[in-house]
Design an enzyme around this catalytic site. Structure first.
Site, PDB file in Angstrom:
ATOM      1  N   SER A   1      -7.882  -0.807  13.636  1.00 25.34           N
ATOM      2  CA  SER A   1      -8.616   0.365  13.498  1.00 25.34           C
ATOM      3  C   SER A   1      -9.226   0.742  14.859  1.00 25.34           C
ATOM      4  O   SER A   1      -9.648   0.036  15.438  1.00 25.34           O
ATOM      5  CB  SER A   1      -9.491   0.376  12.286  1.00 25.34           C
ATOM      6  OG  SER A   1     -10.433   1.513  12.458  1.00 25.34           O
TER       7      SER A   1
ATOM      8  N   GLY B   1       0.842  -1.273   0.228  1.00 28.64           N
ATOM      9  CA  GLY B   1       0.052  -0.036  -0.055  1.00 28.64           C
ATOM     10  C   GLY B   1       0.985   1.387   0.040  1.00 28.64           C
ATOM     11  O   GLY B   1       0.259   2.202   0.595  1.00 28.64           O
TER      12      GLY B   1
ATOM     13  N   LYS C   1     -11.085  -5.738  10.380  1.00 26.06           N
ATOM     14  CA  LYS C   1      -9.794  -5.405  11.169  1.00 26.06           C
ATOM     15  C   LYS C   1      -9.520  -6.226  12.592  1.00 26.06           C
ATOM     16  O   LYS C   1      -8.162  -6.529  12.798  1.00 26.06           O
ATOM     17  CB  LYS C   1      -9.722  -4.067  11.407  1.00 26.06           C
ATOM     18  CG  LYS C   1      -9.492  -3.141  10.179  1.00 26.06           C
ATOM     19  CD  LYS C   1      -8.322  -3.512   9.727  1.00 26.06           C
ATOM     20  CE  LYS C   1      -7.794  -2.609   8.326  1.00 26.06           C
ATOM     21  NZ  LYS C   1      -6.594  -2.766   7.872  1.00 26.06           N
TER      22      LYS C   1
ATOM     23  N   GLY D   1      -0.558   4.860  -0.803  1.00 21.69           N
ATOM     24  CA  GLY D   1      -1.628   5.588   0.117  1.00 21.69           C
ATOM     25  C   GLY D   1      -0.998   6.318   1.156  1.00 21.69           C
ATOM     26  O   GLY D   1      -0.009   6.792   1.318  1.00 21.69           O
ATOM     27  N   LEU D   2      -2.087   6.884   2.020  1.00 19.06           N
ATOM     28  CA  LEU D   2      -2.017   7.580   3.068  1.00 19.06           C
ATOM     29  C   LEU D   2      -0.762   7.300   3.942  1.00 19.06           C
ATOM     30  O   LEU D   2       0.305   7.879   3.871  1.00 19.06           O
ATOM     31  CB  LEU D   2      -2.992   8.148   3.839  1.00 19.06           C
ATOM     32  CG  LEU D   2      -2.974   8.918   4.974  1.00 19.06           C
ATOM     33  CD1 LEU D   2      -2.339  10.285   4.789  1.00 19.06           C
ATOM     34  CD2 LEU D   2      -4.328   8.931   5.726  1.00 19.06           C
TER      35      LEU D   2
END
Length: 325
Positions: A108, A11, A141, A14-15
């Protein structure tokens, strides 16, 4: 973790993934393994297995996954749970089969109960029901967190390290008002309103829920800190800054930053989500790490990046979004 170790950042566009790449390269780690979604579909078991067997990463940071705001979570729950479970199953299995030294997994704050003591300690997980609007994502998650624990217990090691960052923001965020998280979506909404001369902006809910925001590069630094030190015995670990804002306060801060002078209205027929999500990060702080970035500085850096890379794209879809939230 040595400078020449092979580090796979899943990833990386991404952020959080892009922040990890920047921070790792800044610290002299040059042997990074990066693969776009076009090059490697992490939901494809065979492709993931082949990638790990060929590249033999020493360390893995799983910052890839399907994430979104309250609208997208409510609309596409099956996509959220299917995609995230598939990625986690494939990456964890291949990591174990190829003797990865350590893997960082992003849980999360959505995993915490809707009604939860504040700030939320890791021990509060599963003590009450989760927020229903993000249930599918939160369950996926939480399954990843349990998979980390299962691998660690079965093989008597702490190779799989789950962390729980609170709401991430920063460069390479998703600024779409429908699919983005609240901070980035508000930046786009208020910037667009100022640019078009709108006299009012209507936002979901009452504005009273409170949220804690963590700059993406601080999350990256926390992960590098954990990779470079002995793994804690008790997992997961929260990653937070220790203070929060109401959505109303956040909206006012962003409106002031972008120069929007109109009215801010609230549609209270829309859901608020969890009343408050402030993490208790004292266990990570006790290990020697605290977030260094002041919120005003991180917010300014995020808006500067938006102006340079997204503002001219009126749809707000210019940059892809992958995680950890």
């Amino acid at each position: 973790m040595e400078k020449n170790d092979r580090i796979y950042v899943a990833g990386h566009t991404g952020l959080i993934g892009s922040a990890l790449v920047r921070r790792l390269e800044h610290r002299g780690y040059q042997n990074l393994l990066l693969a776009s979604h076009q090059d490697l579909d992490l939901t494809n078991t065979t492709a993931v297995s082949s990638f790990f067997a060929k590249n033999k990463p020493d360390f893995v940071i799983l910052a890839a996954g399907k994430v979104g705001g309250i609208v997208e979570n409510s609309t596409y729950p099956a996509d959220f749970i299917n995609t995230n479970l598939a990625i986690q199953l494939n990456v964890f299995r291949s990591a174990r089969e190829n003797s990865v030294k350590r893997l960082i997994f992003f849980g999360s704050s959505c995993m915490y109960p809707k009604e939860c003591p504040q700030p939320m300690p890791e021990s509060a997980l599963l003590t009450a029901p989760m927020e229903p609007t993000s249930m599918a994502y939160a369950i996926s998650k939480f399954a990843g967190l349990q998979m980390c624990d299962a691998y660690n217990r079965q093989y008597c090691d702490n190779v799989f390290v789950p962390v729980i960052p609170n709401s991430a923001y920063g460069p390479f965020d998703n600024f779409d008002p429908e699919s983005g998280h609240v901070l980035s979506a508000l930046i786009r909404r208020f910037h667009h309103a100022r640019a078009t001369g709108a006299t009012s902006v209507t936002l979901w809910g009452s504005g009273t829920p409170r949220r804690e925001f963590v700059f993406s590069e601080d999350i990256a630094d926390a992960c590098i800190f954990l990779l470079g030190n002995q793994s804690p015995a008790n997992l997961p670990l929260n990653i937070g800054v220790g203070y929060d804002f109401s959505i109303l306060e956040l909206a006012e801060k962003i409106a002031a930053l972008v120069g929007y002078m109109g009215d801010i209205l609230w549609d209270e027929s829309k859901p608020d989500g969890t009343p408050r999500k402030l993490l208790d990060s004292s266990r990570l702080h006790a290990l020697g790490w605290k977030a260094p970035t002041e919120f005003s500085d991180g917010l300014q850096a995020t808006y500067n990046w938006y102006l340079q890379h997204v503002a001219n794209d009126d749809s707000g879809h210019k940059q892809p979004h992958s995680k950890a939230s």
